[in-house]
Design an enzyme around this catalytic site. Structure first.
Site, mmCIF file in Angstrom:
data_model
loop_
_atom_site.group_PDB
_atom_site.id
_atom_site.type_symbol
_atom_site.label_atom_id
_atom_site.label_comp_id
_atom_site.label_asym_id
_atom_site.label_seq_id
_atom_site.Cartn_x
_atom_site.Cartn_y
_atom_site.Cartn_z
ATOM 1 N N LYS A 59 14.352 5.699 -9.956
ATOM 2 C CA LYS A 59 15.196 4.518 -10.158
ATOM 3 C C LYS A 59 16.627 4.848 -9.728
ATOM 4 O O LYS A 59 17.120 5.957 -10.027
ATOM 5 C CB LYS A 59 15.129 4.104 -11.644
ATOM 6 C CG LYS A 59 15.791 2.775 -11.962
ATOM 7 C CD LYS A 59 15.579 2.370 -13.432
ATOM 8 C CE LYS A 59 16.242 1.035 -13.747
ATOM 9 N NZ LYS A 59 16.017 0.570 -15.129
ATOM 10 N N SER A 89 14.599 -4.295 -15.933
ATOM 11 C CA SER A 89 15.354 -3.970 -14.750
ATOM 12 C C SER A 89 14.656 -2.986 -13.805
ATOM 13 O O SER A 89 15.068 -2.877 -12.651
ATOM 14 C CB SER A 89 16.696 -3.355 -15.152
ATOM 15 O OG SER A 89 16.512 -2.145 -15.845
ATOM 16 N N SER A 98 13.244 -2.684 -20.283
ATOM 17 C CA SER A 98 13.201 -2.517 -18.823
ATOM 18 C C SER A 98 12.135 -1.584 -18.276
ATOM 19 O O SER A 98 11.959 -1.524 -17.058
ATOM 20 C CB SER A 98 14.556 -2.037 -18.318
ATOM 21 O OG SER A 98 15.422 -3.119 -18.216
#
Ligand code: GLN
Length: 493
Positions: free
Chosen positions: A79, A159, A183
Site C-alpha cells: 500500500k 481505503s 480499510s
C-alpha cells in the site's frame, strides 16, 4: 502450463522450495499480469520491476542453497502508505508529490527480511480516508468483480482498494494494507478476499503515513485465511521505534489454521442488526452462524449497547488526530510546494492545492472539535464514548465469549461515482458501521468471504476477537472459509 499467478502464498512457497518454479519466473508472471491489467484496474501507482527482479534473483540464490526466509521469493504489493526506501511513497496524495523516503517502514523491512519480493506500490484513498478508493490523487481503482451480466465498474472499497483489487485479480500473491476504521476489512469483503486488522500494537506503525495514530493498524489482505496468517506473522514484530507496539512475541498464526472450533463460544451482538439492513446480509449472517454451529461452536446472544455511538465518535476522534498529523504537510520539508508571496501564503497555497476535498473536510472537522470552545463537548466526550465501547466488548469476553460474529459490511460493492453516496458524505461513512467499533476498542477483526449476493458479488463476514487473540480469528475464519469456499472473479480485463 498453470498460470503461476494462480498460486496462493502457501502453494508458491512449497513449489519454490521444491524447485518446481523459481522466484524469477513467479515475479515475471506477476509483472506481466500487472502490465496487462493495470491500465484498466489502476491498482498500482508505481511498479518496481527492476527492484522486483533483483530481489527475486537473490531469493533464487538463497532457495538454490536450501536457505531462505518464511516468504522467500513471494511477490507482494505494498500500500502506498508504507515508507519504502527510495520508492514512491505518497499515501496517494498530491501534497506528497515526488516523496521517496530515505528509510523503510518496519512492516515492509520485516517482509524483505523474510525474503519477500516487492512488486510496487498500491493505490489507496488519499491518506487512507475513504471507503471506495475514489479519493486517491491517482484516480479510482476498479473492482475485478462485476455484477452478473453487467459491465458497470464497481469500487473495490477503501481505503486499501488497490491492495484488495491486486489480490483479488492476482496481480500479487498478497498485499499489505492498513485499517483505521475498516480499510482492510471492507475492501476485503467487497473483493472476495481475506483481510485482518490485528490488535492495536501488534504491528509497528513506524514508517506508515499517519492518519489517526490511536486507531491506525497494519495488516494483510490475502487470498485465503492461511495466507493471511502467513503474512501477518511476517508483518508483526516487537519494535522500539513505535512505543505503542507491544513487547510480546509473535505467535505462529499459521498453526491455528485448521484447528477445531469445537466448544468455541461465538457471540452474536443484537445491536448489529440495523434497521434497513438488506435481507441478504441478514441471511449471510444466519448462514455463518449455522456453519460455525455445525463445526461445533456454541452460539450465544450478546449485547454491545454502545454500538450506535461508534461511528459518530469515530468521526470526531479520527478527524481530530488527522488534523494534527496532517499539519506537517506545509510545503517546507517535502512533497509539493506552491510558491506564495510569503511563507504563510506558501503554506496556504500548498495545502489548498495539495489536499483533496475529503482531506480538507476532515482537517476542518478535526480542527473544530479540538478548538478551545468545543474540545470538551466533542473530543473529550468522544473519548469517553470510546471507553464505553471498549467496555461493552470486555463484558462480553469476560462472560466467556471467544469471538464475535457480525456481517463485514452493510452491502456489496457499489458503482464508481455513485451519485447518492457522493451527494452525502455520511452515507459513504456508513460503510464502516460494522468495522469502526473494532478500531475504537483496539481489538482484532478479520473479514472472510462468505458468499455471493443476488447479483453475484462477494459478501463477507467479520469475526472480532480478544486483544492479541488473532489465533482464534484464524481458527474460526478458516471454519467459515471451509464451509463457504473461495471466490475468484471472472477475468474481463
Ligand atoms: N472509511 C473510513 C474513513 O474514511 C476508514 C478508513 C480507514 O480505515 N483507513 O475514515
Amino acid at each position: 502450463m498453470t498460470d503461476l499467478t494462480s498460486f496462493t502464498i502457501a502453494e508458491a512457497r512449497e513449489k519454490l522450495r521444491a524447485k518446481e518454479i523459481t522466484a524469477t519466473e513467479l515475479t515475471d508472471a506477476y509483472l506481466a499480469a500487472i502490465d496487462a491489467a493495470n491500465a484498466e484496474l489502476n491498482a498500482y501507482v508505481a511498479v518496481t520491476a527492476d527492484k522486483a527482479r533483483a530481489m527475486a534473483k537473490v531469493s533464487d540464490e538463497r532457495l538454490g542453497k536450501g536457505e531462505g526466509g518464511a516468504l522467500e521469493g513471494i511477490p507482494l504489493g505494498v500500500k502506498d502508505l508504507y515508507a519504502t526506501e527510495g520508492v514512491h511513497t505518497q499515501a496517494c496524495s498530491h501534497v506528497l508529490d515526488g516523496f521517496e523516503p530515505r528509510y523503510e517502514s518496519t512492516v515492509t523491512a520485516n517482509l524483505w527480511a523474510d525474503g519477500a519480493v516487492m512488486l510496487g506500490k498500491l493505490n489507496m484513498d488519499e491518506f487512507a480516508m475513504g471507503s471506495s478508493n475514489e479519493t486517491s490523487y491517482y484516480g479510482p481503482v476498479k473492482n475485478p468483480w462485476r455484477a452478473n451480466g453487467s459491465n458497470k465498474d464497481l469500487v473495490p472499497g477503501g481505503s486499501s482498494g488497490g491492495s484488495a483489487t491486486a489480490v483479488s485479480a492476482h496481480l500479487c500473491a498478497a498485499a499489505t494494507a492498513s485499517d483505521t476504521g475498516g480499510s482492510i476489512r471492507q475492501p476485503a469483503a467487497f473483493t472476495g478476499t481475506v483481510g485482518i486488522k490485528p490488535t492495536y500494537g501488534r504491528c509497528s506503525r513506524f514508517g506508515m503515513v499517519a492518519f489517526a495514530s490511536s486507531l491506525d493498524q497494519a495488516g494483510p489482505i490475502a487470498r485465503d485465511v492461511r495466507d493471511a496468517a502467513i503474512l501477518l506473522k511476517s508483518m508483526a514484530s516487537v519494535d522500539d521505534k513505535d512505543t505503542t507496539c507491544v513487547d510480546a512475541p509473535v505467535p505462529d498464526y499459521e498453526a491455528a489454521v485448521g484447528q477445531s472450533v469445537k466448544g468455541m463460544k461465538i457471540g452474536i451482538p443484537a445491536e448489529y442488526r440495523m434497521d434497513g439492513m438488506p435481507e441478504e446480509i441478514e441471511a449471510l449472517w444466519q448462514q455463518g452462524i449455522a456453519w460455525l454451529k455445525d463445526a461445533g461452536a456454541e452460539i450465544v446472544d450478546i449485547h454491545l449497547p454502545h454500538t450506535k455511538y461508534a461511528l459518530p465518535a469515530y468521526y470526531i476522534v479520527a478527524p481530530a488526530e488527522a488534523s494534527s498529523n496532517l499539519a506537517r504537510y506545509d510545503g517546507v520539508r517535502y512533497g509539493l510546494r506552491v510558491p506564495g508571496k510569503d511563507i504563510a501564503d506558501m503554506y496556504e497555497k500548498t495545502r489548498a492545492e495539495g489536499f483533496g476535498d475529503e482531506i480538507k473536510r476532515r482537517v476542518m472537522i478535526g480542527t473544530y472539535v479540538l478548538s478551545a470552545g468545543y474540545y470538551d463537548a466533542y473530543y473529550l466526550r468522544a473519548q469517553k464514548v470510546r471507553t464505553l465501547i471498549k467496555r461493552d466488548f470486555e463484558i462480553a469476553f469476560d462472560a466467556g465469549v471467544d469471538a464475535i460474529l457480525t456481517p463485514a459490511t452493510p452491502s456489496a460493492a457499489f458503482g464508481i461515482a455513485d451519485q447518492d453516496l457522493h451527494a452525502d458524505p455520511v452515507k459513504m461513512y456508513l460503510n464502516d458501521i460494522f468495522t469502526v467499533t473494532v478500531n475504537m476498542a483496539g481489538l482484532p477483526g478479520i473479514a472472510v468471504p462468505a458468499g455471493l449476493d443476488h447479483q453475484g458479488l462477494p459478501l463477507g463476514l467479520q469475526l472480532i476477537g480478544k486483544p492479541f487473540d488473532e489465533d482464534t480469528l484464524f481458527r474460526a475464519g478458516y471454519a467459515i472459509e471451509q464451509a463457504a469456499g473461495r471466490f475468484t472473479p471472472e477475468k474481463w480485463w
